[in-house]
Design a protein around this motif. Structure first.
Motif, PDB file in Angstrom:
ATOM      1  N   GLN A 146       0.831  -1.211   0.000  1.00 51.67           N
ATOM      2  CA  GLN A 146       0.000   0.000   0.000  1.00 51.67           C
ATOM      3  C   GLN A 146       0.862   1.256   0.000  1.00 51.67           C
ATOM      4  OE1 GLN A 146      -3.239  -0.994  -0.431  1.00 51.67           O
ATOM      5  NE2 GLN A 146      -2.169  -2.953  -0.198  1.00 51.67           N
ATOM      6  N   GLU A 202      -4.218   4.229   8.660  1.00 46.46           N
ATOM      7  CA  GLU A 202      -4.640   4.982   7.482  1.00 46.46           C
ATOM      8  C   GLU A 202      -4.954   4.056   6.310  1.00 46.46           C
ATOM      9  OE1 GLU A 202      -1.441   7.577   9.542  1.00 46.46           O
ATOM     10  OE2 GLU A 202      -1.975   5.456   9.351  1.00 46.46           O
ATOM     11  N   SER A 203      -4.080   3.093   6.057  1.00 48.74           N
ATOM     12  CA  SER A 203      -4.282   2.179   4.934  1.00 48.74           C
ATOM     13  C   SER A 203      -5.504   1.295   5.141  1.00 48.74           C
ATOM     14  CB  SER A 203      -3.041   1.307   4.729  1.00 48.74           C
ATOM     15  OG  SER A 203      -1.935   2.080   4.302  1.00 48.74           O
ATOM     16  N   GLN A 205      -8.164   1.890   7.094  1.00 46.06           N
ATOM     17  CA  GLN A 205      -9.381   2.693   7.033  1.00 46.06           C
ATOM     18  C   GLN A 205      -9.802   2.906   5.589  1.00 46.06           C
ATOM     19  OE1 GLN A 205     -11.276   4.169   9.762  1.00 46.06           O
ATOM     20  NE2 GLN A 205     -12.705   4.446   8.061  1.00 46.06           N
ATOM     21  N   GLN A 206      -8.838   3.178   4.734  1.00 48.55           N
ATOM     22  CA  GLN A 206      -9.135   3.395   3.325  1.00 48.55           C
ATOM     23  C   GLN A 206      -9.618   2.116   2.647  1.00 48.55           C
ATOM     24  OE1 GLN A 206      -5.836   5.061   1.177  1.00 48.55           O
ATOM     25  NE2 GLN A 206      -6.953   5.292  -0.732  1.00 48.55           N
TER      26      GLN A 206
END
Length: 320
Positions: A146, A202-203, A205-206
């Protein structure tokens, strides 16, 4: 009066072995320390939380590769270092198993002492020590991709989990991929080691619309589950009570968890428990985490680690 007391004493002595025999025996295979699978067992045994719940649990330690082989073969019917992706992979290979409950959410890290390494992508063409047989490494692979890293260009030196800290201490590889409690143990011994940011929250959640990543818990073979359903809520209760006690008593817990460690090791473990950001202790039944579990399966499919969606029966849905 004396005769009555004597009869009562005889009855008590006679009953004691019977009460001991009423404990239901469970043999659980786990990774050896330092590992998340070995985090709660010493607490369960020291505080007799298995006996409190009518169980006599025997924890058997194995390396990751041996664990997978012996659990999948059915030599052990219950696994206490059950990484979720391993459960899904076993199902696709015809091994009928289910994830009973979660113990820890995912966290993994990469550490280095080399000044030229500042991001995951910098590891392309370099050697990295890792327990490649674990799904912590598989999930790390996903997160590294990612961030734009070509993980096929990593030169992976495969080692068992107990060897990861040694690799990092001796600086025998450019970087070392590990997780808790190994990272905390390492950092206590080598404070200058640097942790590369994987941007896990962050990764995820996306990708999944959530920050919860079910990662490691207890799994069992379906035939064992059918024969021992009444034991599962009691097994869950023993682990849940251990986790609750650890969270409330981090200093005392650290003495049990790092029994062979130094005072600095125990202090670091206590701080890890207090923060819980990297530890991710999160005891929940699999049935309560259905969407999150499916998201982990989807990540495994994007890597090619899972060829298709594992069966719904891999998520144990009976109430705890």
């Amino acid at each position: 009066m004396i005769r009555t007391m004597a009869l009562a004493l005889v009855a008590f002595i006679a009953a004691a072995p019977v009460q001991a025999q009423q404990l239901d025996k469970i043999s659980i295979v786990v990774f050896g320390p330092p590992s998340l699978g070995a985090f709660l067992p010493p607490v369960i045994k020291a505080r007799k939380l298995d006996e409190k719940n009518g169980l006599a649990i025997t924890f058997e330690e194995r390396t990751p590769d041996a664990y997978t082989a012996q659990f999948n073969s059915g030599e052990f019917k219950v696994g206490g270092s059950a990484a979720l992706l391993t459960v899904g992979l076993a199902d696709l290979r015809g091994v009928k198993v289910a994830y009973l409950f979660n113990l820890f959410d995912y966290w993994g890290g990469v550490v280095t002492s080399r000044s030229e390494i500042n991001a995951i992508k910098d590891l392309e063409g370099k050697d990295i020590a890792a327990a490649k047989g674990t799904t912590n490494y598989v999930m790390f692979d996903w997160f590294a991709r990612q961030l734009g890293a070509d993980t096929a260009k990593f030169s992976v030196v495969n080692t068992a989990t107990p060897g990861l800290v040694g690799y990092a201490l001796a600086d025998r590889a450019t970087a070392v991929q590990l997780w808790e409690p190994a990272y905390t143990t390492l950092h206590a011994k080598k404070p200058g080691v640097r942790l590369l940011d994987l941007k896990i929250k962050e990764s995820w959640q996306q990708f999944a619309g959530s920050t919860s990543i079910p990662y490691l818990g207890l799994a069992a073979h379906l035939d064992w589950i059918q024969q021992n359903k009444p034991l599962i809520p009691r097994l869950y209760a023993a682990y849940k009570e251990a986790a609750t006690w650890v969270a409330a008593n981090p200093d005392e817990a650290a003495i049990l968890i790092a029994a062979k460690g130094s005072s600095d090791d125990r202090k670091a473990i206590a701080e890890l428990v207090r923060a819980n950001d990297r530890l991710g202790m999160h005891v929940r039944s699999a049935g309560d985490l259905g969407p999150e579990i499916k998201a982990v399966y989807n990540a495994g499919k994007t890597l090619g680690f899972l060829s298709s969606e594992p069966s719904p029966v891999t998520i144990y849905r009976d109430p705890m």
